[in-house]
Design a protein around this motif. Sequence first.
Motif, mmCIF file in Angstrom:
data_model
loop_
_atom_site.group_PDB
_atom_site.id
_atom_site.type_symbol
_atom_site.label_atom_id
_atom_site.label_comp_id
_atom_site.label_asym_id
_atom_site.label_seq_id
_atom_site.Cartn_x
_atom_site.Cartn_y
_atom_site.Cartn_z
ATOM 1 N N GLU A 100 0.828 -1.190 0.000
ATOM 2 C CA GLU A 100 0.000 0.000 0.000
ATOM 3 C C GLU A 100 0.867 1.245 0.000
ATOM 4 O O GLU A 100 2.032 1.219 0.413
ATOM 5 N N ARG A 101 0.261 2.327 -0.450
ATOM 6 C CA ARG A 101 0.960 3.603 -0.439
ATOM 7 C C ARG A 101 1.234 4.005 1.003
ATOM 8 O O ARG A 101 0.369 3.860 1.872
ATOM 9 N N GLU A 102 2.430 4.539 1.244
ATOM 10 C CA GLU A 102 2.779 4.928 2.599
ATOM 11 C C GLU A 102 3.374 6.331 2.632
ATOM 12 O O GLU A 102 3.979 6.801 1.671
ATOM 13 N N PHE A 103 3.190 6.965 3.767
ATOM 14 C CA PHE A 103 3.711 8.303 3.983
ATOM 15 C C PHE A 103 5.237 8.274 4.083
ATOM 16 O O PHE A 103 5.806 7.346 4.686
ATOM 17 N N VAL A 104 5.883 9.295 3.510
ATOM 18 C CA VAL A 104 7.331 9.432 3.600
ATOM 19 C C VAL A 104 7.713 10.694 4.366
ATOM 20 O O VAL A 104 8.431 10.639 5.359
ATOM 21 N N ALA A 105 7.250 11.838 3.876
ATOM 22 C CA ALA A 105 7.629 13.112 4.489
ATOM 23 C C ALA A 105 6.623 14.182 4.097
ATOM 24 O O ALA A 105 5.962 14.070 3.063
ATOM 25 N N ALA A 106 6.540 15.220 4.934
ATOM 26 C CA ALA A 106 5.656 16.346 4.635
ATOM 27 C C ALA A 106 6.246 17.616 5.208
ATOM 28 O O ALA A 106 7.059 17.579 6.152
ATOM 29 N N LEU A 107 5.781 18.741 4.641
ATOM 30 C CA LEU A 107 6.302 20.053 5.010
ATOM 31 C C LEU A 107 5.154 21.040 4.945
ATOM 32 O O LEU A 107 4.419 21.057 3.951
ATOM 33 N N ASN A 108 4.989 21.866 5.978
ATOM 34 C CA ASN A 108 3.887 22.815 5.941
ATOM 35 C C ASN A 108 4.192 23.949 4.960
ATOM 36 O O ASN A 108 5.303 24.081 4.450
ATOM 37 N N TRP A 109 3.187 24.790 4.715
ATOM 38 C CA TRP A 109 3.330 25.776 3.655
ATOM 39 C C TRP A 109 4.394 26.813 3.968
ATOM 40 O O TRP A 109 5.017 27.371 3.059
ATOM 41 N N ARG A 110 4.626 27.074 5.259
ATOM 42 C CA ARG A 110 5.667 28.035 5.631
ATOM 43 C C ARG A 110 7.058 27.411 5.580
ATOM 44 O O ARG A 110 8.055 28.131 5.583
ATOM 45 N N GLY A 111 7.101 26.104 5.577
ATOM 46 C CA GLY A 111 8.393 25.443 5.628
ATOM 47 C C GLY A 111 8.963 25.361 7.029
ATOM 48 O O GLY A 111 10.149 25.095 7.202
#
Length: 123
Positions: A43-54
């Motif tokens: 299944e697809r899995e989460f790797v990384a994320a970043l908010n809009w401000r960084g």
Amino acid sequence: VQLQASGGGLVQSGGSLRLSCADSGDTFSRYTMGWFRQAPEKEREFVAALNWRGTSTWYADSVKGRFTISRDNAKNTIFLQMTSLKPEDTAVYYCAADRGGTRPTMSVDYDYWGQGTLVTVSS
């Protein structure tokens, strides 16, 4: 929002790659951006994320310390710098944009998806 991922390829174990995801739209800077991956028969899995401000980042435990997510809002682009790659990192990597940003690790919350770029890590 139209996302275009690139930068995938074949690399040896221990090597590095940098993925890019460009948005051709004009609202990129308002979105939380994420990277997900899907290995064959998984299944697809989460790797990384970043908010809009960084200013806030999230990482899957499996990639912490090896992957770094960043963004350049002026260029409407996010990046995923991947180092110390392992064969288990082999997958199609997808970038995605989330208008809400309340659950950045949840793929179901993301509104827009790129087409994916294949990363293959050989042992």
